[in-house]
Design an enzyme around this catalytic site. Structure first.
Site, PDB file in Angstrom:
ATOM      1  CG  HIS A  93     -20.764  35.793   2.739  1.00  0.00           C
ATOM      2  ND1 HIS A  93     -21.331  35.091   1.694  1.00  0.00           N
ATOM      3  CD2 HIS A  93     -19.535  35.254   2.908  1.00  0.00           C
ATOM      4  CE1 HIS A  93     -20.488  34.173   1.263  1.00  0.00           C
ATOM      5  NE2 HIS A  93     -19.378  34.262   1.982  1.00  0.00           N
ATOM      6  CG  HIS A 115     -15.303  36.388   4.816  1.00  0.00           C
ATOM      7  ND1 HIS A 115     -15.302  35.127   5.374  1.00  0.00           N
ATOM      8  CD2 HIS A 115     -15.797  36.243   3.558  1.00  0.00           C
ATOM      9  CE1 HIS A 115     -15.774  34.257   4.491  1.00  0.00           C
ATOM     10  NE2 HIS A 115     -16.083  34.906   3.380  1.00  0.00           N
ATOM     11  CG  ASP A 147     -16.671  31.838   9.105  1.00  0.00           C
ATOM     12  OD1 ASP A 147     -16.854  32.367   7.996  1.00  0.00           O
ATOM     13  OD2 ASP A 147     -16.465  30.602   9.240  1.00  0.00           O
ATOM     14  CB  CYS A 183     -32.228  32.757   3.059  1.00  0.00           C
ATOM     15  SG  CYS A 183     -32.006  34.026   1.797  1.00  0.00           S
TER      16      CYS A 183
HETATM   17  P1  AMP Z   1     -17.273  32.016   1.388  1.00  0.00           P
HETATM   18  O1  AMP Z   1     -16.327  30.867   1.154  1.00  0.00           O
HETATM   19  O2  AMP Z   1     -16.664  33.358   1.075  1.00  0.00           O
HETATM   20  O3  AMP Z   1     -18.578  31.795   0.649  1.00  0.00           O
HETATM   21  O4  AMP Z   1     -17.573  32.057   2.936  1.00  0.00           O
HETATM   22  C1  AMP Z   1     -18.558  31.282   3.524  1.00  0.00           C
HETATM   23  C2  AMP Z   1     -18.250  31.235   4.986  1.00  0.00           C
HETATM   24  O5  AMP Z   1     -19.392  30.774   5.681  1.00  0.00           O
HETATM   25  C3  AMP Z   1     -17.095  30.305   5.367  1.00  0.00           C
HETATM   26  O6  AMP Z   1     -16.060  31.052   5.995  1.00  0.00           O
HETATM   27  C4  AMP Z   1     -17.748  29.294   6.314  1.00  0.00           C
HETATM   28  O7  AMP Z   1     -16.905  28.919   7.369  1.00  0.00           O
HETATM   29  C5  AMP Z   1     -18.960  30.067   6.799  1.00  0.00           C
HETATM   30  N1  AMP Z   1     -20.082  29.263   7.245  1.00  0.00           N
HETATM   31  C6  AMP Z   1     -20.646  28.201   6.621  1.00  0.00           C
HETATM   32  N2  AMP Z   1     -21.696  27.750   7.319  1.00  0.00           N
HETATM   33  C7  AMP Z   1     -21.805  28.542   8.411  1.00  0.00           C
HETATM   34  C8  AMP Z   1     -22.701  28.580   9.530  1.00  0.00           C
HETATM   35  N3  AMP Z   1     -23.720  27.706   9.658  1.00  0.00           N
HETATM   36  N4  AMP Z   1     -22.505  29.515  10.481  1.00  0.00           N
HETATM   37  C9  AMP Z   1     -21.484  30.392  10.364  1.00  0.00           C
HETATM   38  N5  AMP Z   1     -20.622  30.424   9.334  1.00  0.00           N
HETATM   39  C10 AMP Z   1     -20.774  29.500   8.368  1.00  0.00           C
HETATM   40 ZN    ZN Z   2     -29.947  33.810   0.790  1.00  0.00          ZN
END
Ligand code: AMP
Ligand code: ZN
Length: 113
Positions: free
Chosen positions: A99, A101, A30, A7
Site C-alpha cells: 500500500h 500512503h 486511512d 484483501c
Molecule cells: P503501514 O504501517 O505502512 O503498514 O500502514 C498501515 C495503515 O493501515 C496504517 O496507517 C493504519 O492506520 C491503516 N489501517 C489499518 N486498518 C485499517 C482499516 N480497517 N481501514 C483503513 N485503514 C486501516
Molecule cells: Zn492482501
C-alpha cells in the site's frame, strides 16, 4: 488471501471509506489519519510488500501512482504531498499487503523518524 486485512477490504468483507476504485486498484481513507488527507492506495491483487514487485506485477504498481496523482489533484494537495511505502516490520509496515500512503494538507519534516 483470507487472513489479509486489505484483501478482506477489497472483497468487501470489511468496510472502508473509499476514495477511488477500478478493476485493479482501490484507494480508501486511512482509519488513523496522520494528516488532513491520508489515503491508502492498494493493488487489488495481493502483493505482500514492495520487495515483491517484479515484472509480473509492476503494471498495477504504476497504476497505483497514476491514482495517487489523480487523488492528489482531486484533494488539492498535488503541490505539497508525500507518497510513502513502508516495506517490512522494522520499517513500520503493519499490514502485509502493498500500500502507498498519500498524505497531505500539512507541513512535513525530513528525514522521517
Ligand atoms: P503501514 O504501517 O505502512 O503498514 O500502514 C498501515 C495503515 O493501515 C496504517 O496507517 C493504519 O492506520 C491503516 N489501517 C489499518 N486498518 C485499517 C482499516 N480497517 N481501514 C483503513 N485503514 C486501516
Ligand atoms: Zn492482501
Amino acid at each position: 488471501m483470507d487472513d489479509c486485512l486489505f484483501c478482506r477490504i477489497v472483497a468487501g468483507e470489511i468496510p472502508s471509506n473509499k476514495a477511488y476504485e477500478d478493476d485493479t486498484v482501490l484507494a480508501f481513507h486511512d482509519i488513523n489519519p496522520q494528516a488532513p488527507v491520508h489515503i491508502l492506495i492498494i493493488p487489488k491483487q495481493h502483493i505482500a510488500c514492495a520487495a515483491d514487485i517484479d515484472e509480473s506485477n509492476s503494471a498495477v504498481v504504476a497504476h497505483c501512482f497514476e491514482v495517487a496523482a489523480l487523488l492528489a489533484k482531486e484533494k488539492g494537495i498535488e503541490d505539497d504531498c508525500r507518497i510513502v511505502n513502508n516495506c517490512g516490520e522494522k520499517a513500520c509496515q503493519s499490514v502485509m499487503h502493498l500500500h502507498f500512503h498519500l498524505i497531505g494538507g500539512r507541513d512535513f519534516t525530513w528525514p522521517p523518524g
